[in-house]
Scaffold this motif. Sequence first.
Motif, PDB file in Angstrom:
ATOM      1  N   ILE A  22      15.357  44.059 -22.257  1.00  0.00           N
ATOM      2  CA  ILE A  22      14.945  44.503 -20.930  1.00  0.00           C
ATOM      3  C   ILE A  22      16.196  44.650 -20.073  1.00  0.00           C
ATOM      4  CG2 ILE A  22      13.531  43.971 -18.912  1.00  0.00           C
ATOM      5  CD1 ILE A  22      11.864  42.123 -20.711  1.00  0.00           C
ATOM      6  N   ALA A 112      17.625  39.896 -22.015  1.00  0.00           N
ATOM      7  CA  ALA A 112      17.433  40.729 -20.830  1.00  0.00           C
ATOM      8  C   ALA A 112      18.602  40.582 -19.882  1.00  0.00           C
ATOM      9  CB  ALA A 112      16.141  40.320 -20.104  1.00  0.00           C
ATOM     10  N   GLU A 116      16.506  42.138 -14.422  1.00  0.00           N
ATOM     11  CA  GLU A 116      15.355  42.803 -15.029  1.00  0.00           C
ATOM     12  C   GLU A 116      14.440  41.830 -15.771  1.00  0.00           C
ATOM     13  OE1 GLU A 116      14.963  45.961 -14.458  1.00  0.00           O
ATOM     14  OE2 GLU A 116      16.932  46.241 -13.531  1.00  0.00           O
TER      15      GLU A 116
END
Length: 226
Positions: A22, A112, A116
């Motif tokens: 992500i 990630a 985010e």
Amino acid sequence: MTNDIAPESPAPDAPSPVGEYIGDPALRAEWDRRYADRTQLWSGRPNGALVAEATGLTPGRVLDVGCGEGADAVWLARTGWDVTALEVSGVALERAAGHAHDAGLTVHWVHAALTEAALPPASFDLVSAQYPALLRTPGAAAERALLAAVAPGGVLLFVHHAGVDAKQAQENGFDPADYVWPSTVAELLDGDWEVEVDEQRPRVAPDGGAGAHHTDDLVLRVRRLR
């Protein structure tokens, strides 16, 4: 992103922490390249400022921001913390998970970027950011994400290198002004926060690994009051 790995190679049967990433794919690719270029990027030992500041804290839930190859996450888990470790590089996460597996420790891995990651707000008793490569934005997204993750009564520990030569850094393609520093986090503090440590001190540096030439730290430790 300076947490370190142990000298040994991780066990081949270690569970993979790398799921769907992500964040910005270019950022992941950049850090994957940096880790893939060397079998061991860091020294294999936890960061000295983390050990010094966290030793007196009561273990609870901790977020390790930019966990790298996992030395801080492993040390925290060994000392009783419930560890969530976040990292953009899948290469680094694979190594970190292997070292935690070898040590018989459980760590919750998050693949990630910090801004985010959709972390649960106000849920960590300690948020540790040791020399993170967090880019600044006009809205101070990274700084706000760090502060938002801290639970009431919890601590944010932000450590970075002191005395960075801006001209030399820029010649190497790195502009310090582009990144989050303890001072940019401190600028956002309001009455909900108490500053416990804000100082420059000699770095307790592990032998070897990238970044070992830095001799002093900037240490910011703040507690969320409510």
